[in-house]
Design an enzyme around this catalytic site. Structure first.
Site, short mmCIF file in Angstrom:
data_model
loop_
_atom_site.label_atom_id
_atom_site.label_comp_id
_atom_site.label_asym_id
_atom_site.label_seq_id
_atom_site.Cartn_x
_atom_site.Cartn_y
_atom_site.Cartn_z
N GLY A 192 -75.01 40.62 7.97
CA GLY A 192 -76.15 40.52 7.08
C GLY A 192 -75.70 40.07 5.70
N GLY A 247 -72.29 41.67 4.86
CA GLY A 247 -71.26 41.11 5.72
C GLY A 247 -70.94 39.68 5.35
N ILE A 249 -69.08 50.16 -8.44
CA ILE A 249 -68.54 51.19 -9.34
C ILE A 249 -67.52 52.01 -8.56
CG2 ILE A 249 -69.10 53.16 -10.79
CD1 ILE A 249 -71.96 52.12 -10.95
N GLY A 255 -71.26 43.23 11.77
CA GLY A 255 -72.44 43.01 10.93
C GLY A 255 -72.27 41.81 10.03
N LYS A 257 -76.35 59.51 -0.90
CA LYS A 257 -75.18 59.25 -1.73
C LYS A 257 -74.74 60.51 -2.47
CE LYS A 257 -76.82 54.52 -2.40
NZ LYS A 257 -77.53 53.60 -3.34
N VAL A 294 -71.08 54.14 -1.79
CA VAL A 294 -71.83 54.74 -2.90
C VAL A 294 -71.60 53.89 -4.16
CG1 VAL A 294 -72.20 56.77 -4.35
CG2 VAL A 294 -71.57 57.06 -1.94
#
Length: 422
Positions: A10, A13, A128, A8, A197, A124
């Protein structure tokens, strides 16, 4: 030197690939192959000379590649690539929350069987370190509750509506123009992204697989500016909150919904596209993590951190006791959970309506805490007007019976929001 293959290219990526070329921390990593759907298309966003392929086997079956990074999105194609990479003895890093939320038990079982690390910090809250915190820093703790703002798009919309008194449609159009919302924003504003998530975090927090497809979910797409204004008049701020709690018998009580949070609540001050997670545990009490929870740059940083751990031999290899392998969690009956509620009803503008509405609540033993009927311009007879109510503590099952009775009596669409605790 650890050799990397990336599936990937995008925005996320491309961010990771640039870090692999420019970050001093990545000097022990070598990018060998990038899987794309069209290897012939020019990609000016990638460093010159980036090796591209459209053949998954050149990633998953190359004996020189040590780690495969999956950034494709979706579920079925990524599952085939990740499971093949693991079966070929390669470690895996992914940012794909949908893949883990739906097929996590299978992938972690395969990683455990092959004794291979599976890194997923970026899946997620992007930058963080919430997964690292749950898996490492709090692994000796007994977590009792977790709640978070997990979707940046929804939080951006609610912040704009609150601070600028801008209409939902205008804020959404701005978010799409800025790239903060997809052309079809349904996945974000319906609460499904946050639920995905939440399933991952609940699994880690409570030690058994929480399937996000079983969680009760409502989004923010039915909210109006009037709800935001009224909430703040009452001392609250509306946020889309994923909340999970340890219930009786070690069941998991979970939901994703727009909630009225008291202004002093730690999540009430989280602005724009930022994310935050608040954890309650027996030993430490309250732990709050907040920061940039979305975007290519923070996600790329989390991906690189997982790669560096694997390269240094610190990648976490799942064992038989991993939460994704501990069987399915038993969910509590959310309908039976007691809470206070805010409601905006659309009722007939005629004498006796207020008494009729109050009677419906009384018939189910629900006590009203406040009633407000905002003044509206004089309308033709029979028109619907807003009626805003708050309740004392009740369970959702009884409240739904009231709403059904009101609907049968001719009330229009209702907005129902839980009122959060301090």
């Amino acid at each position: 030197m650890t050799t990397i293959g990336v599936a990937g290219a995008g925005s996320i990526g491309a961010s990771l690939i640039r870090l692999l070329h420019t970050s001093p921390a990545a000097r022990s990593l070598r990018l060998k192959t990038v899987l794309v759907r069209d290897a012939a298309r020019p990609r000016p966003e990638l460093p010159a000379g980036t090796p591209l392929t459209a053949c998954p086997a050149e990633l998953t079956d190359d004996p020189q590649i040590d780690v495969v990074v999956e950034l494709l999105g979706g579920v079925e194609e990524p599952f085939r690539i990740v499971s093949r990479a693991l079966s070929q003895g390669k470690a895996v890093v992914t940012a794909n929350k949908n893949l883990l939320a739906e097929r996590g038990p299978e992938l972690f079982a395969l990683a455990a069987e092959r004794r291979l690390p599976l890194g997923y910090e970026a899946s997620v809250c992007a930058g963080i370190p919430i997964i690292r915190t749950l898996e490492e820093a709090l692994r000796a703790e007994r977590i009792t509750a977790l709640e978070g703002i997990l979707n940046g798009t929804s939080n951006y919309l609610l912040t704009r509506m609150s601070e600028e008194r801008a209409a939902y449609a205008q804020c959404l159009a701005d978010a799409q123009r800025l790239g903060l919302a997809e052309p079809d924003p349904t996945y974000d504003v319906s609460g499904q992204d946050a639920a995905c998530k939440a399933g991952i975090l609940a699994t880690l927090a409570f030690g058994a697989y929480v399937d996000c497809r079983r969680l009760p979910v409502t989004g923010i797409d039915g909210l109006g500016l009037e709800d935001v204004r009224q909430a703040e008049v009452m001392g609250y701020r509306i946020k889309l909150v994923a909340a999970v709690r340890r219930a009786a018998g070690d069941r998991v009580d979970a939901e994703v919904a727009a909630v009225l949070l008291p202004l002093q609540h730690p999540l009430a001050s989280i602005r724009m596209e930022c994310n935050a997670v608040r954890i309650e545990s027996e030993g430490l009490g309250e732990t709050l993590l907040a920061g940039k929870g979305a975007g290519p740059a923070p996600t790329g940083v989390s991906l690189l951190a997982d790669l560096l751990d694997i390269a240094a031999g610190r990648g976490r290899i799942p064992t038989d006791g991993h939460p994704f392998l501990a069987g399915a969690a038993e969910l509590a009956d959310r309908q039976a959970s007691a809470a206070r509620y805010y409601l905006r009803l659309a009722v007939a503008d005629r004498p006796g309506t207020l008494a009729q509405v109050a009677g419906c609540f009384a018939s189910q033993g629900i006590s009203l805490a406040s009633v407000l009927q905002p003044e509206v311009p004089e309308l033709a007879g029979g028109s619907l007007v807003p009626l805003i109510l708050t309740t004392h503590s009740t369970d959702r099952r009884r409240l739904d019976l009231v709403l059904a009775a009101l609907s049968a009596a001719g009330c229009g669409r209702s907005v129902v929001l839980r009122i959060g605790e301090h």
